[in-house]
Motif scaffolding. Sequence first.
Motif, PDB file in Angstrom:
ATOM      1  N   MET A   1       0.246 -54.804 -32.436  1.00 60.36           N
ATOM      2  CA  MET A   1      -0.317 -56.090 -31.770  1.00 60.36           C
ATOM      3  C   MET A   1       0.253 -57.336 -32.220  1.00 60.36           C
ATOM      4  N   THR A   2       0.558 -57.294 -33.609  1.00 63.23           N
ATOM      5  CA  THR A   2       1.118 -58.664 -34.134  1.00 63.23           C
ATOM      6  C   THR A   2       2.389 -58.918 -33.978  1.00 63.23           C
TER       7      THR A   2
ATOM      8  N   SER B   1      -2.051 -58.533 -39.559  1.00 67.30           N
ATOM      9  CA  SER B   1      -1.864 -57.103 -38.731  1.00 67.30           C
ATOM     10  C   SER B   1      -2.711 -56.164 -38.969  1.00 67.30           C
ATOM     11  N   GLN B   2      -3.433 -56.101 -40.377  1.00 63.95           N
ATOM     12  CA  GLN B   2      -4.347 -55.200 -40.899  1.00 63.95           C
ATOM     13  C   GLN B   2      -5.656 -55.647 -40.473  1.00 63.95           C
TER      14      GLN B   2
ATOM     15  N   VAL C   1      -6.294 -57.475 -37.596  1.00 63.86           N
ATOM     16  CA  VAL C   1      -6.413 -57.258 -36.121  1.00 63.86           C
ATOM     17  C   VAL C   1      -6.592 -55.709 -35.841  1.00 63.86           C
ATOM     18  N   GLY C   2      -5.704 -54.800 -36.437  1.00 61.40           N
ATOM     19  CA  GLY C   2      -5.984 -53.711 -36.686  1.00 61.40           C
ATOM     20  C   GLY C   2      -7.332 -53.085 -36.935  1.00 61.40           C
TER      21      GLY C   2
ATOM     22  N   GLN D   1      -4.228 -45.450 -38.441  1.00 56.98           N
ATOM     23  CA  GLN D   1      -4.180 -45.969 -36.885  1.00 56.98           C
ATOM     24  C   GLN D   1      -4.481 -47.529 -37.006  1.00 56.98           C
ATOM     25  N   SER D   2      -5.465 -47.861 -37.648  1.00 60.16           N
ATOM     26  CA  SER D   2      -5.687 -49.370 -37.631  1.00 60.16           C
ATOM     27  C   SER D   2      -4.601 -50.234 -37.924  1.00 60.16           C
ATOM     28  N   GLN D   3      -3.934 -49.669 -39.191  1.00 58.71           N
ATOM     29  CA  GLN D   3      -2.660 -50.609 -39.578  1.00 58.71           C
ATOM     30  C   GLN D   3      -1.545 -50.566 -38.533  1.00 58.71           C
TER      31      GLN D   3
ATOM     32  N   THR E   1      -9.530 -51.383 -34.101  1.00 60.44           N
ATOM     33  CA  THR E   1      -9.912 -49.991 -33.893  1.00 60.44           C
ATOM     34  C   THR E   1     -11.500 -49.669 -34.184  1.00 60.44           C
TER      35      THR E   1
ATOM     36  N   VAL F   1      -1.927 -49.990 -35.327  1.00 58.59           N
ATOM     37  CA  VAL F   1      -2.406 -50.774 -34.109  1.00 58.59           C
ATOM     38  C   VAL F   1      -2.420 -52.411 -34.316  1.00 58.59           C
ATOM     39  N   GLY F   2      -2.477 -52.763 -35.553  1.00 59.69           N
ATOM     40  CA  GLY F   2      -2.440 -54.032 -36.117  1.00 59.69           C
ATOM     41  C   GLY F   2      -1.167 -54.457 -36.166  1.00 59.69           C
ATOM     42  N   MET F   3      -0.196 -53.629 -36.341  1.00 59.07           N
ATOM     43  CA  MET F   3       1.293 -53.800 -36.302  1.00 59.07           C
ATOM     44  C   MET F   3       1.844 -54.089 -35.019  1.00 59.07           C
TER      45      MET F   3
ATOM     46  N   LEU G   1      -4.363 -43.277 -27.382  1.00 55.70           N
ATOM     47  CA  LEU G   1      -3.962 -43.914 -28.543  1.00 55.70           C
ATOM     48  C   LEU G   1      -4.211 -42.831 -29.626  1.00 55.70           C
TER      49      LEU G   1
ATOM     50  N   LEU H   1      -1.937 -49.115 -25.550  1.00 56.86           N
ATOM     51  CA  LEU H   1      -2.788 -50.311 -26.386  1.00 56.86           C
ATOM     52  C   LEU H   1      -3.491 -51.065 -25.374  1.00 56.86           C
TER      53      LEU H   1
END
Lengths: 201, 201
Positions: free
Chosen positions: A164-165, B157-158, B160-161, A156-158, B165, A160-162, A128, A115
Amino acid sequence: MDETATRPGRRPGQNKTKAKIIVAAEALFAKEGFDHTTIRAIARQAGVDPALVLHYFDSKQELFIAVMTPPQRMPHKIAKELANGNPETLGLRMATLFVSMLDAKSTNHIVVNVLKAAIRIPGAAVLLKRIMVRPILKAFKESALDHAELRATLAQSQLVGMVMTRYILKVEPLASLPPKELIAYIAPTLQRYLTGDLNVS
Amino acid sequence: MDETATRPGRRPGQNKTKAKIIVAAEALFAKEGFDHTTIRAIARQAGVDPALVLHYFDSKQELFIAVMTPPQRMPHKIAKELANGNPETLGLRMATLFVSMLDAKSTNHIVVNVLKAAIRIPGAAVLLKRIMVRPILKAFKESALDHAELRATLAQSQLVGMVMTRYILKVEPLASLPPKELIAYIAPTLQRYLTGDLNVS
């Protein structure tokens, strides 16, 4: 592009050397991250000349992608776990799988490093997708769900955000949530993206 | 820590110099990103000696955080837009606000640069919270919703993702979705995190 095949100096030991470079690079990328790993350090660890590293791989980027690519264990394992089971629990299985993978020390660094690298190396975004999007597409292959690519990238967006956070930015209280609790929060999001009615216009 | 206040050599021009450095740094960080901006380049752009930059700011990190912090227009604007309106459309307003902010060239680079920097600079994670978590907490202040911090970080988190993305990794088809469509997909996720029943154990 396999230039080595046409080079006059090709010897049987070449595959061994390439493998040694990949093993050294894998260890250093995992330990130091992409930024702090140099071609020189990889060459030293592999016991070869830096020029030889660049003979096999055009750049650090290309070597990184090669390193992250070959095992294929992770994408296979993910695809298998997602494909086997009730489609109605796909979100829950996906959340459980990724939270477990990231809470485990042995696999956390792989996802985190991919990531982090993907942010600066356009080519690494593909890695990814290999971990997150492709296993979903594979799981979808059997079902008749429409908009598979869109659904997979929303999921993937959720994810990736999880990652990251919780694991990179370490924002509280999300960073310290018990895995079970975090999974319960994000599973319905993934489920809706994957199999829910998206009302695509 | 304002060391300058106790220094004997303090002159009235100091605030002006500091402001000049911040303006130069803001422009360079926006244009070149955190990594490719040097203290030397900032000093050159501001027309001052590099040592003077380090007199006001201990490091590039500290200068970056100072640059991203002062305007406060963005967090204020976000908090205002989130606080005014029906709580039942909070997710929709938040999705609309962030997608508009990121689709606009004038504000895209702020969020993208903060996010990219936050990955390597622990101090910069706070900036992301300032844009995403704090406006939500402010909007929550009036309502009696429980678990405000948890809800705000789940929403982050959503967001940021989504930023990663669509705007950084540029994964298709998410990257090219019409804004309205993307908003329709992520708004229910944000709404559930912000005001839904999370069944917190």
